[in-house]
Design a protein around this motif. Structure first.
Motif, PDB file in Angstrom:
ATOM      1  N   ARG A  81       1.011  -1.229   0.092  1.00 30.78           N
ATOM      2  CA  ARG A  81       0.021   0.069  -0.110  1.00 30.78           C
ATOM      3  C   ARG A  81       0.788   1.237  -0.167  1.00 30.78           C
ATOM      4  NH1 ARG A  81      -1.529   3.815   3.003  1.00 30.78           N
ATOM      5  NH2 ARG A  81      -0.552   2.880   4.869  1.00 30.78           N
ATOM      6  N   LYS A  82       1.891   1.120   0.731  1.00 34.17           N
ATOM      7  CA  LYS A  82       2.838   2.465   0.936  1.00 34.17           C
ATOM      8  C   LYS A  82       3.635   2.519  -0.578  1.00 34.17           C
ATOM      9  CE  LYS A  82       3.594   2.724   5.800  1.00 34.17           C
ATOM     10  NZ  LYS A  82       4.699   2.158   6.799  1.00 34.17           N
ATOM     11  N   LYS A  83       3.948   1.319  -0.946  1.00 29.52           N
ATOM     12  CA  LYS A  83       4.728   1.756  -2.242  1.00 29.52           C
ATOM     13  C   LYS A  83       3.994   2.014  -3.432  1.00 29.52           C
ATOM     14  CE  LYS A  83       8.339   1.193  -4.977  1.00 29.52           C
ATOM     15  NZ  LYS A  83       9.335   2.031  -5.040  1.00 29.52           N
ATOM     16  N   PHE A  84       2.834   1.254  -3.680  1.00 26.76           N
ATOM     17  CA  PHE A  84       1.893   1.241  -5.033  1.00 26.76           C
ATOM     18  C   PHE A  84       0.695   1.947  -4.553  1.00 26.76           C
ATOM     19  CE2 PHE A  84       4.870  -2.372  -5.132  1.00 26.76           C
ATOM     20  CZ  PHE A  84       5.526  -1.928  -6.212  1.00 26.76           C
ATOM     21  N   GLY A  85      -0.033   1.414  -3.846  1.00 25.37           N
ATOM     22  CA  GLY A  85      -1.430   1.959  -3.426  1.00 25.37           C
ATOM     23  C   GLY A  85      -2.405   1.732  -4.355  1.00 25.37           C
ATOM     24  N   GLU A  86      -2.025   1.148  -5.678  1.00 22.54           N
ATOM     25  CA  GLU A  86      -3.049   0.903  -6.530  1.00 22.54           C
ATOM     26  C   GLU A  86      -2.849  -0.260  -7.067  1.00 22.54           C
ATOM     27  OE1 GLU A  86      -2.037   3.948 -10.262  1.00 22.54           O
ATOM     28  OE2 GLU A  86      -3.251   4.601  -8.814  1.00 22.54           O
ATOM     29  N   PRO A  87      -4.053  -0.878  -7.660  1.00 18.02           N
ATOM     30  CA  PRO A  87      -3.617  -2.581  -8.418  1.00 18.02           C
ATOM     31  C   PRO A  87      -2.751  -2.075  -9.599  1.00 18.02           C
ATOM     32  CG  PRO A  87      -5.833  -2.008  -7.914  1.00 18.02           C
ATOM     33  CD  PRO A  87      -5.442  -0.538  -7.461  1.00 18.02           C
ATOM     34  N   PRO A  88      -1.960  -3.139 -10.021  1.00 14.54           N
ATOM     35  CA  PRO A  88      -1.279  -2.975 -11.353  1.00 14.54           C
ATOM     36  C   PRO A  88      -2.311  -2.809 -12.505  1.00 14.54           C
ATOM     37  CG  PRO A  88      -1.296  -5.319 -10.405  1.00 14.54           C
ATOM     38  CD  PRO A  88      -2.073  -4.298  -9.328  1.00 14.54           C
ATOM     39  N   GLN A  89      -1.828  -2.085 -13.393  1.00 18.52           N
ATOM     40  CA  GLN A  89      -2.572  -1.563 -14.499  1.00 18.52           C
ATOM     41  C   GLN A  89      -2.508  -2.754 -15.808  1.00 18.52           C
ATOM     42  OE1 GLN A  89      -5.196   0.543 -14.311  1.00 18.52           O
ATOM     43  NE2 GLN A  89      -4.227   0.648 -12.241  1.00 18.52           N
TER      44      GLN A  89
ATOM     45  N   ALA B 158       0.394  -6.393 -16.972  1.00 19.09           N
ATOM     46  CA  ALA B 158       1.021  -7.445 -16.688  1.00 19.09           C
ATOM     47  C   ALA B 158       2.660  -6.920 -16.285  1.00 19.09           C
ATOM     48  CB  ALA B 158       1.388  -8.596 -18.090  1.00 19.09           C
ATOM     49  N   ALA B 159       3.039  -5.768 -16.820  1.00 19.59           N
ATOM     50  CA  ALA B 159       4.609  -5.276 -16.434  1.00 19.59           C
ATOM     51  C   ALA B 159       4.327  -4.649 -14.938  1.00 19.59           C
ATOM     52  CB  ALA B 159       5.054  -4.088 -17.425  1.00 19.59           C
ATOM     53  N   ALA B 160       3.431  -4.043 -14.840  1.00 18.18           N
ATOM     54  CA  ALA B 160       3.125  -3.490 -13.255  1.00 18.18           C
ATOM     55  C   ALA B 160       2.842  -4.490 -12.384  1.00 18.18           C
ATOM     56  CB  ALA B 160       2.166  -2.453 -13.484  1.00 18.18           C
ATOM     57  N   HIS B 161       2.075  -5.553 -12.850  1.00 15.88           N
ATOM     58  CA  HIS B 161       1.912  -6.646 -11.779  1.00 15.88           C
ATOM     59  C   HIS B 161       3.309  -7.082 -11.545  1.00 15.88           C
ATOM     60  CE1 HIS B 161       0.958 -10.676 -10.852  1.00 15.88           C
ATOM     61  NE2 HIS B 161      -0.285 -10.431 -10.434  1.00 15.88           N
ATOM     62  N   GLY B 162       4.184  -7.542 -12.632  1.00 14.69           N
ATOM     63  CA  GLY B 162       5.428  -8.327 -12.302  1.00 14.69           C
ATOM     64  C   GLY B 162       6.305  -7.236 -11.214  1.00 14.69           C
ATOM     65  N   ARG B 163       6.470  -5.793 -11.831  1.00 19.43           N
ATOM     66  CA  ARG B 163       7.056  -4.932 -10.783  1.00 19.43           C
ATOM     67  C   ARG B 163       6.584  -5.273  -9.324  1.00 19.43           C
ATOM     68  NH1 ARG B 163       6.954  -1.523 -14.695  1.00 19.43           N
ATOM     69  NH2 ARG B 163       5.129  -0.458 -13.899  1.00 19.43           N
ATOM     70  N   GLN B 164       5.283  -4.962  -9.032  1.00 19.34           N
ATOM     71  CA  GLN B 164       4.657  -5.210  -7.746  1.00 19.34           C
ATOM     72  C   GLN B 164       5.083  -6.726  -7.082  1.00 19.34           C
ATOM     73  OE1 GLN B 164       0.822  -4.059  -7.397  1.00 19.34           O
ATOM     74  NE2 GLN B 164       1.161  -2.165  -8.337  1.00 19.34           N
ATOM     75  N   VAL B 165       5.053  -7.721  -7.740  1.00 17.64           N
ATOM     76  CA  VAL B 165       5.348  -8.900  -7.270  1.00 17.64           C
ATOM     77  C   VAL B 165       6.863  -8.917  -7.043  1.00 17.64           C
ATOM     78  CG1 VAL B 165       5.720 -11.377  -7.965  1.00 17.64           C
ATOM     79  CG2 VAL B 165       3.417 -10.212  -8.192  1.00 17.64           C
ATOM     80  N   ARG B 166       7.673  -8.575  -8.012  1.00 19.57           N
ATOM     81  CA  ARG B 166       9.037  -8.525  -7.746  1.00 19.57           C
ATOM     82  C   ARG B 166       9.577  -7.517  -6.440  1.00 19.57           C
ATOM     83  NH1 ARG B 166       9.295  -8.680 -13.028  1.00 19.57           N
ATOM     84  NH2 ARG B 166       9.434  -6.268 -13.186  1.00 19.57           N
ATOM     85  N   PHE B 167       8.904  -6.588  -6.352  1.00 19.57           N
ATOM     86  CA  PHE B 167       9.269  -5.547  -5.204  1.00 19.57           C
ATOM     87  C   PHE B 167       9.091  -6.629  -3.810  1.00 19.57           C
ATOM     88  CE2 PHE B 167       7.787  -2.699  -1.955  1.00 19.57           C
ATOM     89  CZ  PHE B 167       9.017  -1.557  -1.897  1.00 19.57           C
ATOM     90  N   LEU B 168       7.924  -7.122  -3.605  1.00 25.33           N
ATOM     91  CA  LEU B 168       7.458  -7.652  -2.372  1.00 25.33           C
ATOM     92  C   LEU B 168       8.520  -9.080  -2.187  1.00 25.33           C
ATOM     93  CD1 LEU B 168       3.592  -7.254  -2.495  1.00 25.33           C
ATOM     94  CD2 LEU B 168       5.083  -6.165  -0.894  1.00 25.33           C
ATOM     95  N   LEU B 169       8.753  -9.652  -3.287  1.00 24.68           N
ATOM     96  CA  LEU B 169       9.631 -10.979  -3.291  1.00 24.68           C
ATOM     97  C   LEU B 169      11.127 -10.499  -2.723  1.00 24.68           C
ATOM     98  CD1 LEU B 169       8.452 -12.833  -6.324  1.00 24.68           C
ATOM     99  CD2 LEU B 169       8.091 -13.405  -3.908  1.00 24.68           C
TER     100      LEU B 169
ATOM    101  N   ARG C 297      -3.049  -9.939  -6.186  1.00 24.35           N
ATOM    102  CA  ARG C 297      -4.138 -10.448  -6.751  1.00 24.35           C
ATOM    103  C   ARG C 297      -5.281  -9.699  -6.383  1.00 24.35           C
ATOM    104  NH1 ARG C 297      -5.219 -16.293  -5.897  1.00 24.35           N
ATOM    105  NH2 ARG C 297      -6.329 -15.496  -4.140  1.00 24.35           N
ATOM    106  N   ARG C 298      -5.270  -9.638  -4.747  1.00 25.67           N
ATOM    107  CA  ARG C 298      -6.419  -9.186  -3.982  1.00 25.67           C
ATOM    108  C   ARG C 298      -6.847  -7.786  -4.384  1.00 25.67           C
ATOM    109  NH1 ARG C 298      -6.471 -10.764   1.703  1.00 25.67           N
ATOM    110  NH2 ARG C 298      -7.360 -12.575   0.963  1.00 25.67           N
ATOM    111  N   THR C 299      -5.627  -6.986  -4.499  1.00 30.88           N
ATOM    112  CA  THR C 299      -5.921  -5.485  -4.734  1.00 30.88           C
ATOM    113  C   THR C 299      -6.360  -5.400  -6.162  1.00 30.88           C
ATOM    114  OG1 THR C 299      -3.741  -5.494  -5.458  1.00 30.88           O
ATOM    115  CG2 THR C 299      -3.951  -5.040  -3.304  1.00 30.88           C
ATOM    116  N   ALA C 300      -5.814  -6.330  -7.036  1.00 31.38           N
ATOM    117  CA  ALA C 300      -6.273  -6.200  -8.574  1.00 31.38           C
ATOM    118  C   ALA C 300      -7.813  -6.640  -8.669  1.00 31.38           C
ATOM    119  CB  ALA C 300      -5.434  -7.306  -9.343  1.00 31.38           C
TER     120      ALA C 300
END
Length: 153
Positions: free
Chosen positions: A109-117, A119-130, A144-147
């Motif tokens: 939430r602090k880093k992104f705050g909104e669902p990925p728009q 596939a690239a954004a999705h990948g970025r968010q996943v990698r960031f948390l991993l 996934r839940r946020t999306a």
């Protein structure tokens, strides 16, 4: 020898004034200043006996400082790197895993705050948390839940 002993303890206390250090960390940092074998160990024994070195405090300090931003896997790495008791580390990590998803969601939430728009954004968010040590299953649920919240609401 007396002077060096004081200086080793002084160095150790200066390090401890900055933050909690494990015995293994102090041993590593002070080894270069040892003039006779066993000097550092003797100084650390004395500091440990007086309660200046306390592994449980080190563990709690790391968990307190890092758990809000890092997943259990990364916290485990940091604790292991400090040479702390493996069972104490395992217990602390098990405790952290109970709040893993809540912490991951807050970091997200602090880093992104909104669902990925896309596939690239999705990948970025996943990698960031991993890379912050959150488990793959937790990361998948958080992103996934946020999306899906957009689809439902």
């Amino acid at each position: 020898m007396g002077f060096d002993q004081i200086s080793l303890k002084g160095r150790a206390l200066r390090l401890l004034a900055g933050r909690e250090h494990s015995r293994a960390e102090l041993q590593r940092k002070l080894a270069a200043h040892e003039t006779e074998p066993g000097e550092v160990a003797k100084a650390l024994d004395e500091l440990e006996a007086k309660g200046f070195i306390n592994e449980q405090r080190v563990l709690e300090s790391v968990v307190h400082r890092r758990s809000a931003r890092l997943g259990a896997a990364r916290v485990r790495q940091e604790l292991q790197a400090k040479g702390l008791d493996p069972q104490a580390v395992a217990q602390a990590v098990a405790d952290l895993q109970g709040s893993e998803e809540t912490r991951a969601r807050e970091v997200w939430r602090k880093k992104f705050g909104e669902p990925p728009q896309d596939a690239a954004a999705h990948g970025r968010q996943v990698r960031f948390l991993l890379t912050r040590g959150f488990g793959a299953e937790v990361v998948r649920r958080v992103v996934r839940r946020t999306a899906h919240q957009d689809d439902e609401g």
